[in-house]
Write a protein that holds these residues in place. Structure first.
Motif, PDB file in Angstrom:
ATOM      1  N   GLY A 158       0.860  -1.195   0.000  1.00  0.00           N
ATOM      2  CA  GLY A 158       0.000   0.000   0.000  1.00  0.00           C
ATOM      3  C   GLY A 158       0.884   1.230   0.000  1.00  0.00           C
ATOM      4  O   GLY A 158       2.009   1.187  -0.497  1.00  0.00           O
ATOM      5  N   GLY A 159       0.378   2.308   0.575  1.00  0.00           N
ATOM      6  CA  GLY A 159       1.166   3.534   0.702  1.00  0.00           C
ATOM      7  C   GLY A 159       1.731   4.007  -0.619  1.00  0.00           C
ATOM      8  O   GLY A 159       1.045   3.979  -1.652  1.00  0.00           O
ATOM      9  N   ALA A 160       3.004   4.406  -0.600  1.00  0.00           N
ATOM     10  CA  ALA A 160       3.653   4.944  -1.809  1.00  0.00           C
ATOM     11  C   ALA A 160       4.041   3.840  -2.787  1.00  0.00           C
ATOM     12  O   ALA A 160       4.569   4.126  -3.857  1.00  0.00           O
ATOM     13  CB  ALA A 160       4.889   5.740  -1.414  1.00  0.00           C
ATOM     14  N   HIS A 161       3.788   2.580  -2.431  1.00  0.00           N
ATOM     15  CA  HIS A 161       4.212   1.467  -3.287  1.00  0.00           C
ATOM     16  C   HIS A 161       3.083   0.865  -4.113  1.00  0.00           C
ATOM     17  O   HIS A 161       3.299  -0.118  -4.820  1.00  0.00           O
ATOM     18  CB  HIS A 161       4.854   0.359  -2.439  1.00  0.00           C
ATOM     19  N   ALA A 162       1.885   1.404  -4.001  1.00  0.00           N
ATOM     20  CA  ALA A 162       0.761   0.844  -4.757  1.00  0.00           C
ATOM     21  C   ALA A 162      -0.331   1.887  -4.939  1.00  0.00           C
ATOM     22  O   ALA A 162      -0.568   2.706  -4.050  1.00  0.00           O
ATOM     23  CB  ALA A 162       0.191  -0.375  -4.032  1.00  0.00           C
ATOM     24  N   ALA A 163      -0.976   1.841  -6.089  1.00  0.00           N
ATOM     25  CA  ALA A 163      -2.067   2.781  -6.360  1.00  0.00           C
ATOM     26  C   ALA A 163      -3.374   2.182  -5.859  1.00  0.00           C
ATOM     27  O   ALA A 163      -4.313   1.962  -6.621  1.00  0.00           O
ATOM     28  CB  ALA A 163      -2.122   3.072  -7.862  1.00  0.00           C
ATOM     29  N   ASN A 164      -3.458   1.892  -4.581  1.00  0.00           N
ATOM     30  CA  ASN A 164      -4.687   1.316  -4.020  1.00  0.00           C
ATOM     31  C   ASN A 164      -5.137   2.153  -2.820  1.00  0.00           C
ATOM     32  O   ASN A 164      -4.643   3.257  -2.599  1.00  0.00           O
ATOM     33  CB  ASN A 164      -4.454  -0.157  -3.625  1.00  0.00           C
ATOM     34  N   SER A 165      -6.070   1.607  -2.033  1.00  0.00           N
ATOM     35  CA  SER A 165      -6.670   2.406  -0.961  1.00  0.00           C
ATOM     36  C   SER A 165      -6.024   2.177   0.404  1.00  0.00           C
ATOM     37  O   SER A 165      -6.601   2.552   1.418  1.00  0.00           O
ATOM     38  CB  SER A 165      -8.156   2.050  -0.870  1.00  0.00           C
ATOM     39  N   LEU A 166      -4.845   1.578   0.432  1.00  0.00           N
ATOM     40  CA  LEU A 166      -4.220   1.302   1.735  1.00  0.00           C
ATOM     41  C   LEU A 166      -3.203   2.371   2.101  1.00  0.00           C
ATOM     42  O   LEU A 166      -2.315   2.693   1.305  1.00  0.00           O
ATOM     43  CB  LEU A 166      -3.533  -0.065   1.697  1.00  0.00           C
ATOM     44  N   ASP A 167      -3.314   2.908   3.312  1.00  0.00           N
ATOM     45  CA  ASP A 167      -2.372   3.928   3.754  1.00  0.00           C
ATOM     46  C   ASP A 167      -1.070   3.333   4.260  1.00  0.00           C
ATOM     47  O   ASP A 167      -0.015   3.930   4.100  1.00  0.00           O
ATOM     48  CB  ASP A 167      -3.015   4.778   4.860  1.00  0.00           C
ATOM     49  N   PHE A 168      -1.181   2.159   4.889  1.00  0.00           N
ATOM     50  CA  PHE A 168       0.046   1.507   5.390  1.00  0.00           C
ATOM     51  C   PHE A 168       0.781   0.892   4.202  1.00  0.00           C
ATOM     52  O   PHE A 168       0.175   0.314   3.319  1.00  0.00           O
ATOM     53  CB  PHE A 168      -0.297   0.421   6.409  1.00  0.00           C
ATOM     54  N   GLN A 169       2.104   0.972   4.248  1.00  0.00           N
ATOM     55  CA  GLN A 169       2.900   0.598   3.078  1.00  0.00           C
ATOM     56  C   GLN A 169       3.113  -0.907   2.903  1.00  0.00           C
ATOM     57  O   GLN A 169       3.058  -1.412   1.784  1.00  0.00           O
ATOM     58  CB  GLN A 169       4.256   1.306   3.186  1.00  0.00           C
ATOM     59  N   GLU A 170       3.382  -1.606   4.005  1.00  0.00           N
ATOM     60  CA  GLU A 170       3.748  -3.027   3.862  1.00  0.00           C
ATOM     61  C   GLU A 170       3.130  -3.895   4.942  1.00  0.00           C
ATOM     62  O   GLU A 170       3.253  -3.592   6.128  1.00  0.00           O
ATOM     63  CB  GLU A 170       5.280  -3.178   3.935  1.00  0.00           C
ATOM     64  N   SER A 252       5.487   8.486   7.999  1.00  0.00           N
ATOM     65  CA  SER A 252       5.854   9.835   7.542  1.00  0.00           C
ATOM     66  C   SER A 252       5.109  10.207   6.266  1.00  0.00           C
ATOM     67  O   SER A 252       4.933  11.388   5.965  1.00  0.00           O
ATOM     68  CB  SER A 252       7.361   9.921   7.291  1.00  0.00           C
ATOM     69  N   GLU A 253       4.714   9.172   5.502  1.00  0.00           N
ATOM     70  CA  GLU A 253       4.020   9.416   4.232  1.00  0.00           C
ATOM     71  C   GLU A 253       2.620   9.993   4.428  1.00  0.00           C
ATOM     72  O   GLU A 253       2.065  10.596   3.521  1.00  0.00           O
ATOM     73  CB  GLU A 253       3.923   8.118   3.417  1.00  0.00           C
ATOM     74  N   PHE A 254       2.016   9.758   5.615  1.00  0.00           N
ATOM     75  CA  PHE A 254       0.651  10.303   5.791  1.00  0.00           C
ATOM     76  C   PHE A 254       0.528  11.146   7.071  1.00  0.00           C
ATOM     77  O   PHE A 254      -0.558  11.329   7.598  1.00  0.00           O
ATOM     78  CB  PHE A 254      -0.416   9.201   5.700  1.00  0.00           C
ATOM     79  N   TYR A 255       1.661  11.640   7.536  1.00  0.00           N
ATOM     80  CA  TYR A 255       1.646  12.549   8.685  1.00  0.00           C
ATOM     81  C   TYR A 255       1.407  13.962   8.170  1.00  0.00           C
ATOM     82  O   TYR A 255       2.071  14.413   7.234  1.00  0.00           O
ATOM     83  CB  TYR A 255       2.986  12.477   9.416  1.00  0.00           C
ATOM     84  N   ASP A 256       0.458  14.635   8.776  1.00  0.00           N
ATOM     85  CA  ASP A 256       0.148  15.997   8.370  1.00  0.00           C
ATOM     86  C   ASP A 256       0.779  16.972   9.368  1.00  0.00           C
ATOM     87  O   ASP A 256       0.322  17.074  10.511  1.00  0.00           O
ATOM     88  CB  ASP A 256      -1.376  16.190   8.306  1.00  0.00           C
ATOM     89  N   GLU A 257       1.842  17.641   8.929  1.00  0.00           N
ATOM     90  CA  GLU A 257       2.595  18.499   9.838  1.00  0.00           C
ATOM     91  C   GLU A 257       1.745  19.622  10.425  1.00  0.00           C
ATOM     92  O   GLU A 257       1.882  19.972  11.585  1.00  0.00           O
ATOM     93  CB  GLU A 257       3.785  19.116   9.101  1.00  0.00           C
ATOM     94  N   LYS A 269      -9.939   8.728   5.480  1.00  0.00           N
ATOM     95  CA  LYS A 269      -9.699  10.158   5.789  1.00  0.00           C
ATOM     96  C   LYS A 269      -9.727  10.443   7.286  1.00  0.00           C
ATOM     97  O   LYS A 269      -9.687  11.594   7.702  1.00  0.00           O
ATOM     98  CB  LYS A 269     -10.700  11.102   5.077  1.00  0.00           C
ATOM     99  N   GLU A 270      -9.809   9.414   8.095  1.00  0.00           N
ATOM    100  CA  GLU A 270      -9.755   9.591   9.547  1.00  0.00           C
ATOM    101  C   GLU A 270      -8.399  10.181   9.947  1.00  0.00           C
ATOM    102  O   GLU A 270      -7.387   9.900   9.302  1.00  0.00           O
ATOM    103  CB  GLU A 270      -9.861   8.241  10.266  1.00  0.00           C
TER     104      GLU A 270
END
Ligand code: PGA
Ligand code: ZN
Length: 431
Positions: A158-170, A252-257, A269-270
């Motif tokens: 998921g995450g930056a490694h796939a164009a799907n709906s998962l926020d977690f990467q692995e 870090s990929e989905f942390y909103d500073e 979107k939670e």
């Protein structure tokens, strides 16, 4: 006269631009010694790179590979480094790496490029091993290098490694059912194929992400964890007893500073605070056979990391990847702060073999575990398989059980296990 004869001195260094597993260019380097020994290495490349990583030099020329060419790094090797390092003893890795660092002269290796430096650093080690007529793992690790790693096998991306709906990467399975690598990788493969059947049955996509795991559209990370537990059982293994689960959240990929929140932007979107993320992980420890969580929080969220480690650090492996970026100074900061209890090791985050070894030494002497890792953009280079055995890390993360650039590492480990002919061991790191 030095301990080695002149035969181990560098006579020639050549680099070229090759392809990585995403179809983008990367650096390949060959080092040749006076006596004829040759070593080659190819440099990997990340997608969810940490803010504090060493600099990967790209050409920025839009006419070639959309700016991603690496001809400048290649030219830095062929001109500057080849000239400066001619005559250096390949058996003296420390001196060579220090010279590479000095020649670059910057903190982040941005002048010559960490990709240029690492290519030469690793190709030199390969040439030295060839000169010594030894497999790389024995050249680097000595006669006591005999521990094969448990693999952290990425089966859902998921995450930056796939164009799907998962926020977690692995989402990874960790087979520790056997005392051989051979049997553990079989277990991983069987679970992978059972998972495929389950996905097909549910009408979910079985296309693969960057690291060879499936990339289905799932509602949330919990759904992925449930699928893994079912797949492990379907394959005839006991979840937790034979095969456990590991995560690389790559938070870090989905942390909103701005808001200081972790926002599940690809799915619900939670938004979660650091403390809420910690509670989420804590609840999963009750529910799933979860043994390792990588980058559970943002690379700058030191307070969150301290809380995370305080709350669950005694129960689960907490791995710093973007947090530590294989950097000795960052790791020392983490040890001081009590953040995490393990480090992900990626050679190209720091740029030379010697610095990587120093960082791993620091980790081990402070009872932090190390996991030797690939990048999402890989090649058929197998250096990390040898490194994992050389360092006795006990864990390797190198993707799924399919795609050649991932299986190259597993197949190299199978070769090493066969070569050691019964003298190798595997230890479950999680008991
Ligand atoms: P990367 O992903 O190579 O894209 O950084 C691997 C990881 O985060 O562990
Ligand atoms: Zn990671």
């Amino acid at each position: 006269m030095s301990m080695s004869s002149k035969q181990s001195h560098i006579s020639k260094i050549q680099a070229f631009e090759c392809l990585d597993s995403r179809g983008y260019p990367t650096v390949a380097a060959t080092v040749e010694l006076v006596g004829g020994a040759i070593g080659t290495a190819m440099v990997p490349s990340g997608a969810s790179t940490g803010e504090y990583e060493a600099h990967e030099l790209r050409d920025g020329d839009p006419q070639r590979y959309f700016g991603k060419g690496v001809l400048k790094a290649v030219d830095n090797i062929n001109s500057k480094l080849a000239t400066a390092l001619a005559g250096y003893d390949a058996l003296d890795q420390g001196t060579l790496d220090r010279k590479l660092i000095e020649l670059d002269g910057s903190q982040t290796k941005s002048n010559l490029g960490a990709n240029a430096l690492l290519g030469v650093s690793l190709a030199t080690a390969h040439a030295a091993a060839a000169y010594r007529k030894m497999p790389l793992f024995q050249y680097l690790g000595g006669i006591n290098a005999h521990k094969l790693p448990v693999p952290l096998v990425n089966v859902i991306n998921g995450g930056a490694h796939a164009a799907n709906s998962l926020d977690f990467q692995e989402f990874m399975i960790v087979p520790h059912t056997s005392s051989t690598f051979f049997e553990n990788i079989r277990a991983a493969s069987e679970v992978f194929h059972c998972l495929k059947k389950i996905l097909l049955k549910k009408g979910l996509a079985v296309g693969l992400g960057d690291e060879g795991g499936f990339a289905p559209d799932l509602k949330n990370p919990g759904e992925a964890l449930d699928l893994l537990v079912t797949a492990i059982s379907d394959a005839g293994y006991d979840p937790g007893e034979d095969i456990s689960i590991a995560l690389d959240v790559a938070a870090s990929e989905f942390y909103d500073e701005k808001s200081g929140k972790y926002v599940f932007k690809k799915s619900s979107k939670e938004a979660f605070s650091s403390a809420e993320m910690v509670s989420l992980y804590q609840s999963w420890l009750q529910k799933y056979p979860l043994v390792s969580i990588e980058d559970g929080l943002d690379e700058n969220d030191w307070d969150g990391w301290k809380l995370l480690t305080e709350k669950i650090g005694s129960e689960v492996q907490l791995v710093g990847d973007d947090l530590f970026v294989t950097n000795r100074t960052r790791l020392a900061q983490g040890i001081e702060a009590g953040a995490a209890n393990a480090i992900l090791v990626k050679l190209n985050q720091i740029g030379t073999l010697s610095e990587t070894l120093e960082t791993v030494n620091l980790a081990h002497s402070n009872y932090y575990r190390s996991i030797i890792s690939h990048r999402s953009g890989e090649t058929e280079d197998t250096t990390i398989a040898d490194l994992a055995v050389a360092l006795g890390s006990g864990q390797i993360k190198t993707g799924s059980v399919c795609r050649g650039e991932r299986t190259a590492k597993y197949n190299r480990l199978l070769w090493i296990e066969t070569y050691l002919a019964g003298a190798s061991i595997v230890e479950n790191p999680f008991i």
